[in-house]
Design a protein around this motif. Structure first.
Motif, PDB file in Angstrom:
ATOM      1  N   GLU A 189      -1.537  11.179   6.927  1.00 47.39           N
ATOM      2  CA  GLU A 189      -0.505  10.669   7.834  1.00 47.39           C
ATOM      3  C   GLU A 189      -0.427  11.621   9.024  1.00 47.39           C
ATOM      4  OE1 GLU A 189       3.220  10.012   5.871  1.00 47.39           O
ATOM      5  OE2 GLU A 189       2.336   8.662   4.408  1.00 47.39           O
ATOM      6  N   ALA A 246       0.828  -1.198   0.000  1.00 46.91           N
ATOM      7  CA  ALA A 246       0.000   0.000   0.000  1.00 46.91           C
ATOM      8  C   ALA A 246       0.866   1.253   0.000  1.00 46.91           C
ATOM      9  CB  ALA A 246      -0.928  -0.013   1.209  1.00 46.91           C
ATOM     10  N   THR A 247       1.317   1.643  -1.186  1.00 49.54           N
ATOM     11  CA  THR A 247       2.039   2.891  -1.341  1.00 49.54           C
ATOM     12  C   THR A 247       1.745   3.472  -2.712  1.00 49.54           C
ATOM     13  OG1 THR A 247       4.193   3.994  -1.293  1.00 49.54           O
ATOM     14  CG2 THR A 247       4.166   1.758  -2.162  1.00 49.54           C
ATOM     15  N   LYS A 249      -1.878   3.198   7.444  1.00 47.69           N
ATOM     16  CA  LYS A 249      -1.956   2.944   5.993  1.00 47.69           C
ATOM     17  C   LYS A 249      -2.297   1.482   5.718  1.00 47.69           C
ATOM     18  CE  LYS A 249       2.079   5.197   5.237  1.00 47.69           C
ATOM     19  NZ  LYS A 249       3.243   5.736   4.516  1.00 47.69           N
ATOM     20  N   ASN A 287       1.992   5.684  11.551  1.00 45.72           N
ATOM     21  CA  ASN A 287       1.615   5.961  10.167  1.00 45.72           C
ATOM     22  C   ASN A 287       1.574   4.698   9.324  1.00 45.72           C
ATOM     23  OD1 ASN A 287       1.227   8.739  10.448  1.00 45.72           O
ATOM     24  ND2 ASN A 287       3.377   9.196  10.070  1.00 45.72           N
ATOM     25  N   ASP A 328      -6.013   0.786   6.617  1.00 40.93           N
ATOM     26  CA  ASP A 328      -6.912   1.321   5.590  1.00 40.93           C
ATOM     27  C   ASP A 328      -6.943   0.415   4.369  1.00 40.93           C
ATOM     28  OD1 ASP A 328      -7.544   3.501   7.154  1.00 40.93           O
ATOM     29  OD2 ASP A 328      -6.297   4.920   6.041  1.00 40.93           O
ATOM     30  N   ALA A 329      -5.764  -0.018   3.927  1.00 37.39           N
ATOM     31  CA  ALA A 329      -5.681  -0.865   2.732  1.00 37.39           C
ATOM     32  C   ALA A 329      -6.356  -2.217   2.963  1.00 37.39           C
ATOM     33  CB  ALA A 329      -4.222  -1.050   2.329  1.00 37.39           C
ATOM     34  N   ASP A 352       6.251   3.430   6.593  1.00 40.91           N
ATOM     35  CA  ASP A 352       6.481   4.858   6.703  1.00 40.91           C
ATOM     36  C   ASP A 352       7.951   4.998   7.053  1.00 40.91           C
ATOM     37  OD1 ASP A 352       5.649   7.544   6.529  1.00 40.91           O
ATOM     38  OD2 ASP A 352       5.633   7.702   8.701  1.00 40.91           O
ATOM     39  N   ALA A 388       2.360  -1.817   4.540  1.00 40.18           N
ATOM     40  CA  ALA A 388       2.629  -0.401   4.305  1.00 40.18           C
ATOM     41  C   ALA A 388       3.842  -0.022   5.128  1.00 40.18           C
ATOM     42  CB  ALA A 388       1.426   0.453   4.699  1.00 40.18           C
ATOM     43  N   ASP A 397      -7.042   7.822   0.619  1.00 42.08           N
ATOM     44  CA  ASP A 397      -5.886   7.782   1.516  1.00 42.08           C
ATOM     45  C   ASP A 397      -6.220   8.536   2.791  1.00 42.08           C
ATOM     46  OD1 ASP A 397      -4.207   6.483  -0.284  1.00 42.08           O
ATOM     47  OD2 ASP A 397      -3.537   8.360  -1.190  1.00 42.08           O
TER      48      ASP A 397
END
Length: 196
Positions: free
Chosen positions: A41, A6-7, A53, A49, A56-57, A69, A67, A38
């Motif tokens: 952050e 997830a990026t 992420k 963070n 959420d994904a 960070d 994910a 998205d």
């Protein structure tokens, strides 16, 4: 089994895909799944963070999601830009502006006080429960002028410990073997194997 990386950062996605290419899972990117919003952050740490992420994904896609960070912690700036690395200049993802601002802030800092570390937290979230966070760190120093065309972000001004080249002058394989993200992702691979 599919795992979502997830990026939206193309450089990170390329790095993460290389690192996991021989892993136990099929890696898919955000372009391979339906789009979802998205979350900002807002965490105070890289781990917060990364987890946000990945959560959420996983919630949006139903896929186990990874994910990360990451950012640069500069000793002379008390660990900053840290979690603000991607938006240090005020514009998210403006690598040139971020790099120039950082160099400007370090103009009067002597070479022996220009220590820094790239830091990465990588999170794996499996829908329905499992959450894992691992960390990687890559120590070095900040040089006065950008060098090299590889990598992204602060790579052209970061010289890893034991090196004379910046991380932007390393080959992708050299960078993957030593970098903060490489270390974090290698620490995550056993957890991905457990999924399959």
């Amino acid at each position: 089994m599919k795992v979502l990386l997830a990026t939206r950062n193309a450089g990170k996605l390329a790095e993460l895909r290389r690192m996991l290419a021989d892993g136990p899972v099929e890696v898919v990117g955000l372009a391979d799944v339906p789009e979802f919003p998205d979350a900002p952050e807002t965490g105070a740490t890289f781990a917060e963070n990364a987890l946000a992420k990945a959560r959420d994904a996983a919630n949006a896609t139903g896929l186990p999601s990874v994910a990360d960070d990451s950012g640069l912690a500069v000793d002379a700036l008390n660990g900053m830009p840290g979690v603000l690395s991607a938006r240090w200049s005020g514009r998210h993802g403006d690598d040139v502006a971020n790099l120039e601002l950082l160099l400007g802030q370090l103009t009067d800092v002597p070479d022996e006080r220009r220590g820094a570390a790239f830091v990465c937290a990588a999170a794996l979230v499996v829908p329905g429960g499992l959450e894992t966070v691992v960390h990687g760190e890559w120590t070095g120093r900040i040089v006065r002028e950008p060098r090299g065309s590889g990598g992204f972000g602060y790579d052209p001004i970061f010289v890893p410990d034991g090196e004379q080249r910046t991380s932007a002058e390393l080959s992708p394989d050299e960078k993957d073997a030593a970098s903060h993200r490489g270390r974090a992702m290698r620490a995550l691979i056993p957890h991905l194997r457990d999924l399959s």
